[in-house]
Design a protein around this motif. Structure first.
Motif, short mmCIF file in Angstrom:
data_model
loop_
_atom_site.label_atom_id
_atom_site.label_comp_id
_atom_site.label_asym_id
_atom_site.label_seq_id
_atom_site.Cartn_x
_atom_site.Cartn_y
_atom_site.Cartn_z
N ALA A 72 42.85 16.46 41.28
CA ALA A 72 41.67 15.98 42.01
C ALA A 72 41.70 16.40 43.48
CB ALA A 72 41.57 14.47 41.90
N ASP A 73 42.89 16.68 43.99
CA ASP A 73 43.03 17.04 45.41
C ASP A 73 43.14 18.55 45.62
OD1 ASP A 73 43.24 16.16 48.14
OD2 ASP A 73 45.37 16.70 48.09
N GLN A 74 43.02 19.33 44.52
CA GLN A 74 43.17 20.77 44.62
C GLN A 74 41.82 21.46 44.79
OE1 GLN A 74 46.39 22.08 44.78
NE2 GLN A 74 46.64 19.85 44.86
N PRO A 75 41.81 22.60 45.48
CA PRO A 75 40.56 23.36 45.61
C PRO A 75 40.16 23.95 44.27
CG PRO A 75 42.41 24.63 46.45
CD PRO A 75 42.95 23.25 46.15
N ALA A 76 38.88 24.09 44.06
CA ALA A 76 38.39 24.66 42.80
C ALA A 76 38.65 26.17 42.78
CB ALA A 76 36.91 24.38 42.64
N TRP A 77 39.05 26.67 41.62
CA TRP A 77 39.25 28.11 41.47
C TRP A 77 37.89 28.73 41.15
CZ3 TRP A 77 43.54 31.10 42.35
CH2 TRP A 77 44.72 30.40 42.63
N LEU A 78 37.13 29.04 42.22
CA LEU A 78 35.81 29.63 42.07
C LEU A 78 35.82 31.03 42.68
CD1 LEU A 78 33.63 26.57 43.15
CD2 LEU A 78 34.17 27.31 40.82
N SER A 79 35.23 31.96 41.97
CA SER A 79 35.17 33.32 42.50
C SER A 79 34.20 33.36 43.68
CB SER A 79 34.70 34.29 41.41
OG SER A 79 33.43 33.91 40.92
N THR A 80 34.49 34.22 44.64
CA THR A 80 33.66 34.34 45.85
C THR A 80 33.23 35.79 46.00
OG1 THR A 80 35.73 34.51 47.10
CG2 THR A 80 34.64 32.37 47.07
N PRO A 81 32.09 36.15 45.45
CA PRO A 81 31.62 37.53 45.54
C PRO A 81 31.55 38.04 46.97
CG PRO A 81 30.26 36.27 44.01
CD PRO A 81 31.15 35.28 44.72
N GLY A 82 32.01 39.24 47.16
CA GLY A 82 31.97 39.85 48.49
C GLY A 82 33.18 39.57 49.34
N VAL A 83 34.02 38.63 48.94
CA VAL A 83 35.23 38.30 49.69
C VAL A 83 36.41 39.02 49.04
CG1 VAL A 83 36.77 36.46 50.47
CG2 VAL A 83 34.30 36.06 50.34
N ALA A 91 43.24 31.63 50.54
CA ALA A 91 42.55 30.40 50.91
C ALA A 91 42.81 29.29 49.89
CB ALA A 91 41.05 30.66 51.02
N ILE A 92 42.82 29.64 48.61
CA ILE A 92 43.04 28.64 47.57
C ILE A 92 44.51 28.23 47.50
CG2 ILE A 92 42.92 28.17 45.08
CD1 ILE A 92 40.54 30.10 44.97
N LEU A 93 45.40 29.23 47.52
CA LEU A 93 46.82 28.95 47.36
C LEU A 93 47.40 28.16 48.53
CD1 LEU A 93 48.45 32.15 45.82
CD2 LEU A 93 48.08 29.92 44.74
N THR A 94 46.89 28.39 49.74
CA THR A 94 47.45 27.70 50.90
C THR A 94 47.39 26.19 50.72
OG1 THR A 94 46.90 29.50 52.43
CG2 THR A 94 47.16 27.30 53.37
N ARG A 95 46.27 25.70 50.23
CA ARG A 95 46.14 24.25 50.01
C ARG A 95 47.01 23.79 48.84
NH1 ARG A 95 40.44 20.98 49.32
NH2 ARG A 95 41.32 18.98 48.65
N LEU A 139 43.44 30.02 35.97
CA LEU A 139 43.81 31.14 36.84
C LEU A 139 43.36 32.47 36.24
CD1 LEU A 139 47.42 30.08 37.90
CD2 LEU A 139 45.42 30.20 39.37
N ALA A 140 43.59 32.64 34.94
CA ALA A 140 43.20 33.88 34.27
C ALA A 140 41.69 34.08 34.35
CB ALA A 140 43.66 33.87 32.82
N ARG A 141 40.93 33.00 34.18
CA ARG A 141 39.47 33.10 34.28
C ARG A 141 39.08 33.52 35.69
NH1 ARG A 141 36.56 30.08 36.87
NH2 ARG A 141 38.08 28.39 36.90
N TRP A 142 39.74 32.93 36.72
CA TRP A 142 39.42 33.28 38.10
C TRP A 142 39.71 34.76 38.37
CZ3 TRP A 142 42.11 35.10 42.39
CH2 TRP A 142 41.44 35.00 43.62
N PHE A 143 40.85 35.25 37.90
CA PHE A 143 41.16 36.66 38.11
C PHE A 143 40.17 37.55 37.37
CE2 PHE A 143 45.54 35.33 39.38
CZ PHE A 143 45.58 36.01 40.58
N THR A 144 39.78 37.16 36.17
CA THR A 144 38.81 37.95 35.41
C THR A 144 37.49 38.08 36.16
OG1 THR A 144 39.78 37.30 33.29
CG2 THR A 144 37.51 38.09 33.24
N GLU A 145 37.07 36.97 36.79
CA GLU A 145 35.80 36.96 37.53
C GLU A 145 35.92 37.63 38.89
OE1 GLU A 145 34.85 32.84 37.74
OE2 GLU A 145 34.24 32.68 35.64
N SER A 146 37.12 37.66 39.46
CA SER A 146 37.30 38.16 40.83
C SER A 146 37.68 39.63 40.89
CB SER A 146 38.36 37.32 41.55
OG SER A 146 37.98 35.96 41.60
N LEU A 147 38.31 40.14 39.84
CA LEU A 147 38.73 41.53 39.84
C LEU A 147 37.56 42.46 39.53
CD1 LEU A 147 42.09 41.18 37.87
CD2 LEU A 147 41.86 41.79 40.29
#
Length: 205
Positions: A72-83, A91-95, A139-147
């Motif tokens: 509940a205290d973790q950032p959401a693994w959301l893809s950020t187009p253009g970043v 940004a996600i891992l730091t928290r 995590l795998a879904r995030w990488f799939t969407e971000s790569l």
């Protein structure tokens, strides 16, 4: 015993979970007993068995409760187009990495149970492995969407491999922090990001 005669049931349940987590961290699975949990929590045996059928069921709930609170205290693994990938990952891992020194019970107890082999697998171990699988899938879904889609198409296993890499590295950081005061989250996050960026660069070449 009924719920009407149980004083503040949710408060009692949380006291039991806290006591069980503390004792498991101190004494391991075998050393965690209902009598010790009762002594530490200040509650009678009947209260423990009102909520949980046995020690195994209780420790599984400790893992689930701790993971739910941590998540509940973790950032959401959301893809950020253009970043750039590395920037988003940092940004996600730091928290997330900064939360590891707090030693969430699900990690402490989960690792302990995972390294013990028993004829009957403890429910807590089963649940911990399910938690890890959920994190790996996210995590795998995030990488799939971000790569780059072309990279994923040519290396379909890459998102899964990178997801497991993140889990393995953060597992190591958690265990290392329990053994020695070597914690600098920013440095470790930078190292993780560099490794991921290098792996993606190799796959893209």
């Amino acid at each position: 015993m009924t719920r009407q005669t149980t004083e503040q049931p949710e408060s009692s349940r949380l006291r039991i979970l806290k006591a069980a987590a503390q004792i498991a961290a101190e004494r391991g699975y075998e050393g965690t007993t209902i009598s010790r949990i009762c002594e530490r929590s200040g509650l009678p045996v009947s209260s423990v068995y009102w909520f949980y059928k046995d020690k195994d069921d209780l420790l599984a709930e400790v893992v689930l409760h701790s993971f739910t609170e941590w998540l509940a205290d973790q950032p959401a693994w959301l893809s950020t187009p253009g970043v750039p990938l590395g920037e988003s990952l940092r940004a996600i891992l730091t928290r997330s990495v900064r939360s590891l020194p707090a030693a969430p019970e699900f990690l402490r107890i989960g690792h302990m149970l995972s390294m013990e082999r028993r004829e009957t697998e403890p429910a807590g171990r089963v649940l911990f492995l399910q938690v890890r699988e959920r994190v790996r899938a996210d995590l795998a879904r995030w990488f799939t969407e971000s790569l780059d889609p072309a990279v994923v198409s040519s290396h379909p296993d890459l998102p899964d491999h990178l997801a497991m890499l993140i889990i393995v590295l953060t597992d190591g950081l958690f265990l290392a922090d329990q053994m020695a005061d070597i914690w600098d989250p920013d440095v470790f996050v930078d190292i993780i990001v560099v490794i991921v960026e290098k792996a993606v660069a190799v796959a893209s070449s």
